[in-house]
Design an enzyme around this catalytic site. Structure first.
Site, short mmCIF file in Angstrom:
data_model
loop_
_atom_site.label_atom_id
_atom_site.label_comp_id
_atom_site.label_asym_id
_atom_site.label_seq_id
_atom_site.Cartn_x
_atom_site.Cartn_y
_atom_site.Cartn_z
N CYS A 87 0.83 -1.19 0.00
CA CYS A 87 0.00 0.00 0.00
C CYS A 87 0.87 1.26 0.00
CB CYS A 87 -0.85 -0.10 1.25
SG CYS A 87 -1.46 1.42 1.89
N GLU A 88 0.59 2.16 -0.92
CA GLU A 88 1.45 3.35 -1.02
C GLU A 88 1.21 4.36 0.09
OE1 GLU A 88 0.65 4.85 -4.93
OE2 GLU A 88 -0.89 6.23 -4.23
N HIS A 89 0.12 4.18 0.84
CA HIS A 89 -0.14 5.11 1.94
C HIS A 89 0.57 4.70 3.22
CE1 HIS A 89 -4.03 5.59 -0.48
NE2 HIS A 89 -3.22 6.59 -0.78
N HIS A 90 0.64 3.39 3.47
CA HIS A 90 1.18 2.93 4.75
C HIS A 90 2.37 1.99 4.60
CE1 HIS A 90 -3.16 3.88 5.39
NE2 HIS A 90 -2.69 4.48 6.47
N GLN A 128 -4.85 -0.27 -5.18
CA GLN A 128 -5.34 -1.42 -5.94
C GLN A 128 -5.96 -1.03 -7.28
OE1 GLN A 128 -7.34 -4.37 -3.51
NE2 GLN A 128 -8.53 -5.05 -5.27
N HIS A 156 -6.18 -5.63 2.56
CA HIS A 156 -5.23 -4.55 2.83
C HIS A 156 -4.86 -4.59 4.30
CE1 HIS A 156 -5.69 -2.14 -1.00
NE2 HIS A 156 -6.48 -3.18 -1.15
N CYS A 158 -3.33 -2.52 5.90
CA CYS A 158 -3.49 -1.22 6.56
C CYS A 158 -4.89 -1.07 7.13
CB CYS A 158 -3.16 -0.07 5.60
SG CYS A 158 -4.27 0.05 4.20
N1 LIG Z 1 -8.90 3.54 -2.80
C1 LIG Z 1 -7.94 2.91 -2.12
N2 LIG Z 1 -7.70 3.26 -0.84
C2 LIG Z 1 -6.71 2.60 -0.20
C3 LIG Z 1 -5.98 1.58 -0.76
N3 LIG Z 1 -5.10 1.13 0.15
C4 LIG Z 1 -5.31 1.86 1.25
N4 LIG Z 1 -6.29 2.75 1.05
C5 LIG Z 1 -6.88 3.77 1.92
O1 LIG Z 1 -6.16 4.96 1.80
C6 LIG Z 1 -6.65 5.85 2.81
C7 LIG Z 1 -5.59 6.77 3.30
O2 LIG Z 1 -6.29 7.66 4.11
P1 LIG Z 1 -5.66 8.72 5.11
O3 LIG Z 1 -6.79 9.33 5.87
O4 LIG Z 1 -4.76 9.60 4.34
O5 LIG Z 1 -4.74 7.82 6.04
P2 LIG Z 1 -4.97 7.30 7.53
O6 LIG Z 1 -5.12 8.47 8.42
O7 LIG Z 1 -3.87 6.35 7.86
O8 LIG Z 1 -6.37 6.56 7.40
P3 LIG Z 1 -6.97 5.26 8.09
O9 LIG Z 1 -6.46 4.06 7.32
O10 LIG Z 1 -8.44 5.42 7.96
O11 LIG Z 1 -6.48 5.23 9.51
C8 LIG Z 1 -7.24 4.92 3.86
O12 LIG Z 1 -8.63 5.11 3.83
C9 LIG Z 1 -6.88 3.52 3.38
O13 LIG Z 1 -7.84 2.55 3.76
C10 LIG Z 1 -6.25 1.23 -2.12
O14 LIG Z 1 -5.64 0.36 -2.72
N5 LIG Z 1 -7.23 1.93 -2.74
ZN LIG Z 2 -2.70 1.49 3.38
#
Ligand SMILES: Nc1nc2c(ncn2[C@@H]2O[C@H](COP(=O)(O)OP(=O)(O)OP(=O)(O)O)[C@@H](O)[C@H]2O)c(=O)[nH]1
Ligand SMILES: [Zn+2]
Length: 196
Positions: A87-90, A128, A156, A158
């Site tokens: 996951c590119e966010h976490h 994804q 996921h 995360c």
């Molecule tokens: N659309 C999409 N969202 C993703 C994917 N992988 C992770 N996410 C979401 O990316 C979002 C990032 O949100 P942020 O609010 O910036 O991050 P955060 O504060 O860590 O959010 P939480 O996960 O809700 O705790 C989260 O809602 C994740 O669930 C993916 O492959 N596609």
């Molecule tokens: Zn993530």
């Protein structure tokens, strides 16, 4: 190499290991204690595996095709290709399966190559939706088939090991091109083949 690598100069291995030492200290531990001494090296080697896809061009994988198919013109479906992405966010794993199908125009490709294309895109930081579109678009561009379908069904971490802590949730994404997008019968046949 992909355009995603057109970032500033790649840091050295030493810099990457130092970054891991910083994270270990930030987590509250001592990177110099015996159990952690080899960890920066191990983490950097692991990242080399997790993100190997940045060093590969998926189009290259589909270059070799076969034309002697005696006119085979039905869909080719590869089901249940294991996907291990990040996951590119976490930067935590996305684990699931991909189903890839195409409708050959004249040429077919070695089936392992479809799984290799999935692998190259999976071994990058992803969301994804983008990974699903990239796999489909690459196959469409390189093989010029009558259509391509890609479905990815993944968990996921995360969402399961942090944050909202919901286990057993899977995300399903799809990208349909050509006949799979335009012809409901082709689309239905594909979904039946992958058991959906
Ligand atoms: N659309 C999409 N969202 C993703 C994917 N992988 C992770 N996410 C979401 O990316 C979002 C990032 O949100 P942020 O609010 O910036 O991050 P955060 O504060 O860590 O959010 P939480 O996960 O809700 O705790 C989260 O809602 C994740 O669930 C993916 O492959 N596609
Ligand atoms: Zn993530």
């Amino acid at each position: 190499m992909c355009s995603e690598t057109s970032v500033a100069k790649r840091p050295s291995r030493e810099e990457a290991e130092e970054a891991v030492r910083t994270l270990l200290r930030w987590a509250g531990d001592d990177p110099d204690r015996e159990g952690l001494r080899g960890t920066p090296d191990r983490v950097v080697r692991s990242y080399g595996e997790f993100f190997a896809g940045y060093q590969q061009d998926p189009a290259d994988i589909l270059r070799r095709t076969f034309e002697e198919t005696d006119g085979y013109d039905e869909m080719v479906v590869l089901r249940d290709i294991r996907v291990e992405s990040y996951c590119e966010h976490h930067m935590v794993p996305i684990i699931g399966v991909a189903h890839v199908a195409y409708l050959p125009r004249r040429r077919v490709v070695g089936i392992s190559k479809l799984a290799r294309v999935v692998e190259v895109y999976a071994k990058r930081l992803q969301i994804q939706e983008k990974m699903t579109a990239q796999v489909a678009n690459t196959i469409q561009e390189e093989l010029d088939p009558l259509g391509v379908a890609v479905v990815i069904d993944a968990n996921h971490q995360c969402m399961s090991t942090r944050g909202i802590h919901k286990t057993g949730v899977s995300m399903v994404t799809s990208r349909m091109l050509g006949a799979f997008r335009d012809d409901p019968i082709t689309r239905r046949e594909f979904f039946a083949m992958i058991g959906r």
